[in-house]
Motif scaffolding. Structure first.
Motif, PDB file in Angstrom:
ATOM      1  N   ALA A  63       0.831  -1.208   0.000  1.00 32.45           N
ATOM      2  CA  ALA A  63       0.000   0.000   0.000  1.00 32.45           C
ATOM      3  C   ALA A  63       0.865   1.257   0.000  1.00 32.45           C
ATOM      4  O   ALA A  63       0.597   2.211  -0.742  1.00 32.45           O
ATOM      5  CB  ALA A  63      -0.937  -0.013   1.206  1.00 32.45           C
ATOM      6  N   VAL A  64       1.913   1.278   0.832  1.00 34.85           N
ATOM      7  CA  VAL A  64       2.783   2.453   0.892  1.00 34.85           C
ATOM      8  C   VAL A  64       3.527   2.624  -0.436  1.00 34.85           C
ATOM      9  O   VAL A  64       3.662   3.743  -0.945  1.00 34.85           O
ATOM     10  CB  VAL A  64       3.762   2.334   2.070  1.00 34.85           C
ATOM     11  N   ALA A 237      -9.361   0.686  -6.490  1.00 36.94           N
ATOM     12  CA  ALA A 237      -9.583  -0.710  -6.859  1.00 36.94           C
ATOM     13  C   ALA A 237      -8.495  -1.588  -6.235  1.00 36.94           C
ATOM     14  O   ALA A 237      -7.331  -1.170  -6.169  1.00 36.94           O
ATOM     15  CB  ALA A 237      -9.577  -0.854  -8.378  1.00 36.94           C
ATOM     16  N   PRO A 238      -8.851  -2.747  -5.725  1.00 40.51           N
ATOM     17  CA  PRO A 238     -10.130  -3.472  -5.837  1.00 40.51           C
ATOM     18  C   PRO A 238     -11.101  -3.226  -4.689  1.00 40.51           C
ATOM     19  O   PRO A 238     -11.957  -4.060  -4.419  1.00 40.51           O
ATOM     20  CB  PRO A 238      -9.658  -4.933  -5.822  1.00 40.51           C
ATOM     21  N   GLY A 239     -10.998  -2.122  -3.983  1.00 39.88           N
ATOM     22  CA  GLY A 239     -11.896  -1.843  -2.868  1.00 39.88           C
ATOM     23  C   GLY A 239     -11.428  -2.494  -1.583  1.00 39.88           C
ATOM     24  O   GLY A 239     -10.224  -2.641  -1.354  1.00 39.88           O
ATOM     25  N   TRP A 246      -5.139  -7.456  -2.011  1.00 39.74           N
ATOM     26  CA  TRP A 246      -5.004  -6.057  -2.432  1.00 39.74           C
ATOM     27  C   TRP A 246      -3.684  -5.901  -3.201  1.00 39.74           C
ATOM     28  O   TRP A 246      -2.608  -5.999  -2.621  1.00 39.74           O
ATOM     29  CB  TRP A 246      -5.031  -5.115  -1.229  1.00 39.74           C
ATOM     30  N   HIS A 247      -3.803  -5.666  -4.518  1.00 43.43           N
ATOM     31  CA  HIS A 247      -2.629  -5.527  -5.402  1.00 43.43           C
ATOM     32  C   HIS A 247      -1.591  -6.607  -5.081  1.00 43.43           C
ATOM     33  O   HIS A 247      -0.439  -6.289  -4.751  1.00 43.43           O
ATOM     34  CB  HIS A 247      -2.018  -4.128  -5.265  1.00 43.43           C
ATOM     35  N   ALA A 267      -8.088   4.443   0.117  1.00 42.36           N
ATOM     36  CA  ALA A 267      -9.126   5.314  -0.445  1.00 42.36           C
ATOM     37  C   ALA A 267      -8.616   6.751  -0.498  1.00 42.36           C
ATOM     38  O   ALA A 267      -7.808   7.169   0.356  1.00 42.36           O
ATOM     39  CB  ALA A 267     -10.405   5.244   0.387  1.00 42.36           C
ATOM     40  N   ARG A 268      -9.103   7.489  -1.482  1.00 47.25           N
ATOM     41  CA  ARG A 268      -8.687   8.876  -1.709  1.00 47.25           C
ATOM     42  C   ARG A 268      -9.752   9.846  -1.216  1.00 47.25           C
ATOM     43  O   ARG A 268     -10.948   9.631  -1.409  1.00 47.25           O
ATOM     44  CB  ARG A 268      -8.441   9.114  -3.200  1.00 47.25           C
TER      45      ARG A 268
END
Length: 270
Positions: A63-64, A237-239, A246-247, A267-268
């Motif tokens: 994520a980072v 995505a993918p939520g 996640w990725h 989320a943005r």
């Protein structure tokens, strides 16, 4: 007294602590006998616990990296940092953009005593440490260390990894996250991992009882409850998915859904 000058006598070595249990199960070295006993008891109840914890850590890394590479974020506010484990968040972000700035927040004295490992920033960037409780967003946002490191007129990624399940209903975890996001400008992001028992309810329930027996009650959430943290934000995505989905990269291959008890999402803020 450790070499960095912070008092070690604040550290409770007699009782297990969630951050040190996590460190023990991940193969770290900053734990005490009570943490080892707890980690071994929990792993007996759910042998997949180490897989689950590593998957959560890998989610944070991915994520980072995504936030730095794909979203172009250069400022990070990490809540509930835990015991330093390389690569730490600033190492991941600064490997992409050396000028990245990171503020770490935790209220555990052992994290404070070890925080020199979190302050070894690349020369182009900066890191800082705030000793504060997640449940006190005003203290976090008002800390001089934060104000001197982050520019809140520019996007910030708020990361809340593997801490929400230790926040009970009375703590209003959703409200706390919203208050932390409120002063962050458009283009900021929220990255979270959120404990759940939806995929292995019996096994995770037994682990939760082991935590509770040691004074660490847990609040595990459903997918619908996880969505509440992201109300008003645009999910990437993918939520909201289990953290290994996640990725995913090669490291997620072979992980079974029933071995993961954590949702993850980014989320943005529009």
């Amino acid at each position: 007294m450790p070499d960095n000058g912070w008092p070690a006598d604040r550290i409770d070595t007699e009782n297990a602590h969630s951050a040190r249990i996590y460190d023990y199960i991940l193969g770290g070295k900053d734990y005490y006998p009570a943490d080892k006993e707890a980690g071994e008891a929990m792993t007996r109840e759910w042998p997949a616990l180490p897989v689950h914890m590593r998957a959560n850590r890998d989610f944070m890394n991915r994520a980072v990296r995504w936030l730095a590479e794909d979203a172009g974020v250069r400022q990070f506010l990490d809540i509930g940092t835990g015991i330093p484990t390389s690569p730490n968040l600033h190492e991941i972000a600064q490997a992409v953009a050396p000028g990245s700035r990171v503020v770490y927040v935790d209220n555990d004295p052992i994290v404070l005593t070890l925080s020199q490992g979190l302050l070894a920033s690349a020369p182009e960037g900066r890191t800082a440490y705030v000793e504060a409780d997640f449940r006190d967003p005003a203290a976090i946002l008002g800390a001089s260390e934060l104000r001197g490191t982050l520019d809140l007129s520019r996007p910030v990624a708020l990361t809340v990894i593997a801490i929400a399940h230790f926040m009970l209903d009375a703590d209003d975890a959703v409200g706390v996250v919203r208050r932390l996001m409120e002063p962050l400008p458009s283009g900021s992001y929220l990255a979270m991992s959120i404990g759940t028992a939806e995929f292995a309810p019996a096994e995770v329930g037994r682990v939760a009882r082991e935590y509770a027996a040691r004074g660490m009650p847990m609040r595990l959430r459903t997918l619908a409850e996880a969505h509440e943290f992201f109300d008003g934000l645009d999910l990437v995505a993918p939520g909201i998915v289990q953290v290994h989905k996640w990725h995913p990269d090669g490291g997620a291959q072979g992980i079974r859904d029933e071995d993961i008890a954590m949702y993850g999402a980014v989320a943005r803020k529009p």
